[in-house]
Design a protein around this motif. Sequence first.
Motif, PDB file in Angstrom:
ATOM      1  N   GLY A  31       0.807  -1.214   0.000  1.00  0.00           N
ATOM      2  CA  GLY A  31       0.000   0.000   0.000  1.00  0.00           C
ATOM      3  C   GLY A  31       0.843   1.268   0.000  1.00  0.00           C
ATOM      4  N   VAL A  32       0.183   2.372  -0.336  1.00  0.00           N
ATOM      5  CA  VAL A  32       0.850   3.679  -0.338  1.00  0.00           C
ATOM      6  C   VAL A  32      -0.057   4.697   0.340  1.00  0.00           C
ATOM      7  N   ASN A  33       0.568   5.709   0.911  1.00  0.00           N
ATOM      8  CA  ASN A  33      -0.146   6.781   1.598  1.00  0.00           C
ATOM      9  C   ASN A  33      -0.280   7.972   0.645  1.00  0.00           C
ATOM     10  N   VAL A  34      -1.520   8.360   0.325  1.00  0.00           N
ATOM     11  CA  VAL A  34      -1.771   9.410  -0.658  1.00  0.00           C
ATOM     12  C   VAL A  34      -2.678  10.470  -0.034  1.00  0.00           C
ATOM     13  N   TYR A  35      -2.363  11.737  -0.289  1.00  0.00           N
ATOM     14  CA  TYR A  35      -3.221  12.816   0.189  1.00  0.00           C
ATOM     15  C   TYR A  35      -4.306  13.080  -0.854  1.00  0.00           C
ATOM     16  N   VAL A  36      -5.545  12.786  -0.491  1.00  0.00           N
ATOM     17  CA  VAL A  36      -6.699  13.021  -1.363  1.00  0.00           C
ATOM     18  C   VAL A  36      -7.145  14.462  -1.162  1.00  0.00           C
ATOM     19  N   GLU A  37      -7.038  15.266  -2.216  1.00  0.00           N
ATOM     20  CA  GLU A  37      -7.229  16.702  -2.087  1.00  0.00           C
ATOM     21  C   GLU A  37      -8.678  17.102  -1.815  1.00  0.00           C
ATOM     22  N   LYS A  38      -9.629  16.332  -2.314  1.00  0.00           N
ATOM     23  CA  LYS A  38     -11.038  16.655  -2.094  1.00  0.00           C
ATOM     24  C   LYS A  38     -11.853  15.369  -2.121  1.00  0.00           C
ATOM     25  N   ASP A  39     -13.030  15.417  -1.516  1.00  0.00           N
ATOM     26  CA  ASP A  39     -13.892  14.237  -1.491  1.00  0.00           C
ATOM     27  C   ASP A  39     -14.150  13.728  -2.901  1.00  0.00           C
ATOM     28  N   ILE A  40     -14.157  12.413  -3.034  1.00  0.00           N
ATOM     29  CA  ILE A  40     -14.474  11.774  -4.312  1.00  0.00           C
ATOM     30  C   ILE A  40     -15.741  10.955  -4.125  1.00  0.00           C
ATOM     31  N   ASN A  41     -16.701  11.167  -5.003  1.00  0.00           N
ATOM     32  CA  ASN A  41     -17.935  10.383  -4.989  1.00  0.00           C
ATOM     33  C   ASN A  41     -18.357  10.152  -6.434  1.00  0.00           C
ATOM     34  N   ASP A  42     -17.996   8.993  -6.959  1.00  0.00           N
ATOM     35  CA  ASP A  42     -18.259   8.655  -8.356  1.00  0.00           C
ATOM     36  C   ASP A  42     -19.299   7.539  -8.401  1.00  0.00           C
ATOM     37  N   PRO A  43     -20.580   7.874  -8.643  1.00  0.00           N
ATOM     38  CA  PRO A  43     -21.629   6.850  -8.660  1.00  0.00           C
ATOM     39  C   PRO A  43     -21.646   6.021  -9.939  1.00  0.00           C
ATOM     40  N   ARG A  44     -20.865   6.405 -10.931  1.00  0.00           N
ATOM     41  CA  ARG A  44     -20.855   5.687 -12.209  1.00  0.00           C
ATOM     42  C   ARG A  44     -19.454   5.163 -12.535  1.00  0.00           C
ATOM     43  N   PHE A  45     -18.795   4.634 -11.506  1.00  0.00           N
ATOM     44  CA  PHE A  45     -17.491   4.038 -11.740  1.00  0.00           C
ATOM     45  C   PHE A  45     -17.697   2.666 -12.390  1.00  0.00           C
ATOM     46  N   PRO A  46     -17.005   2.376 -13.510  1.00  0.00           N
ATOM     47  CA  PRO A  46     -17.232   1.100 -14.205  1.00  0.00           C
ATOM     48  C   PRO A  46     -16.937  -0.105 -13.315  1.00  0.00           C
ATOM     49  N   SER A  47     -17.858  -1.051 -13.301  1.00  0.00           N
ATOM     50  CA  SER A  47     -17.673  -2.282 -12.536  1.00  0.00           C
ATOM     51  C   SER A  47     -17.219  -3.394 -13.466  1.00  0.00           C
ATOM     52  N   GLY A  48     -16.869  -4.536 -12.884  1.00  0.00           N
ATOM     53  CA  GLY A  48     -16.345  -5.636 -13.686  1.00  0.00           C
ATOM     54  C   GLY A  48     -17.369  -6.306 -14.569  1.00  0.00           C
ATOM     55  N   ASN A  49     -18.664  -6.091 -14.335  1.00  0.00           N
ATOM     56  CA  ASN A  49     -19.704  -6.773 -15.119  1.00  0.00           C
ATOM     57  C   ASN A  49     -20.358  -5.833 -16.126  1.00  0.00           C
ATOM     58  N   LEU A  50     -19.598  -4.849 -16.617  1.00  0.00           N
ATOM     59  CA  LEU A  50     -20.062  -3.867 -17.603  1.00  0.00           C
ATOM     60  C   LEU A  50     -21.142  -2.947 -17.058  1.00  0.00           C
ATOM     61  N   GLY A  51     -21.278  -2.917 -15.753  1.00  0.00           N
ATOM     62  CA  GLY A  51     -22.220  -2.004 -15.113  1.00  0.00           C
ATOM     63  C   GLY A  51     -21.479  -0.889 -14.403  1.00  0.00           C
ATOM     64  N   TYR A  52     -22.127  -0.354 -13.374  1.00  0.00           N
ATOM     65  CA  TYR A  52     -21.529   0.743 -12.613  1.00  0.00           C
ATOM     66  C   TYR A  52     -21.629   0.463 -11.120  1.00  0.00           C
ATOM     67  N   GLU A  53     -20.709   1.065 -10.380  1.00  0.00           N
ATOM     68  CA  GLU A  53     -20.739   1.020  -8.935  1.00  0.00           C
ATOM     69  C   GLU A  53     -20.269   2.368  -8.406  1.00  0.00           C
ATOM     70  N   THR A  54     -20.431   2.577  -7.110  1.00  0.00           N
ATOM     71  CA  THR A  54     -20.000   3.845  -6.515  1.00  0.00           C
ATOM     72  C   THR A  54     -18.601   3.705  -5.942  1.00  0.00           C
ATOM     73  N   PHE A  55     -17.748   4.655  -6.311  1.00  0.00           N
ATOM     74  CA  PHE A  55     -16.412   4.731  -5.724  1.00  0.00           C
ATOM     75  C   PHE A  55     -16.338   6.046  -4.957  1.00  0.00           C
ATOM     76  N   ALA A  56     -16.022   5.958  -3.651  1.00  0.00           N
ATOM     77  CA  ALA A  56     -15.997   7.161  -2.818  1.00  0.00           C
ATOM     78  C   ALA A  56     -14.771   7.144  -1.914  1.00  0.00           C
ATOM     79  N   LEU A  57     -14.181   8.314  -1.747  1.00  0.00           N
ATOM     80  CA  LEU A  57     -13.065   8.515  -0.824  1.00  0.00           C
ATOM     81  C   LEU A  57     -13.222   9.882  -0.187  1.00  0.00           C
TER      82      LEU A  57
END
Length: 199
Positions: A31-57
């Motif tokens: 693993g690595v330590n990364v500074y996330v500059e702003k909240d991330i909320n991606d409700p249409r992040f591509p999933s492995g089954n050709l659909g979408y999922e939410t990616f949030a940090l």
Amino acid sequence: LKTEEITGLEITRYAIIDLTALREIVDALDGVNVYVEKDINDPRFPSGNLGYETFALEAGWRYMDGLTASRYARTRNDREGDFGRMRRQQLLLEAIKQKITGLSFIWDMPTFLKIFESVEAHVQTNISNQELLQFFGWGKALANDRITLAPLDADTDKKLFTTGDFWFGEERASIVKPLEGLAQYTSIHEYVHAIIGPH
């Protein structure tokens, strides 16, 4: 060739890295330590089954495993689009660089072997293994304040690029293009050379 045309630089060494290598290298480093500059909320992040999922940090320091790091590098669901993604990828690469250059060739040899295996399998490059070792030595000795990041983006202060529509027959696409016109790179060459000096 296109990169040389746009930047005005001769590209003598290259590395094309796919996301599998990124994920495996981060996991090899535990693993690595990364500074996330702003909240991330991606409700249409591509999933492995050709659909979408939410990616949030949430913003702040985040310790990422390989899967999270690869998603962080891919997401583009913010106002900056591809340019925001490019900025996140630079932050991630800096975190990986710091982790790798902190390793010892003697005590961390298993980690280096995992990284080299991933590089051989998932990276296209004309850099030899001997050169990679030299780059590692240079990287360990190079202070962070000696590294200049100069993204070619649509920052209005740089006056390099603009966005707009481009038609491919009857199909419309949103593109990024040089402010002075399509295939006009004079200002970009001047910007690059002002940063790195004569080439």
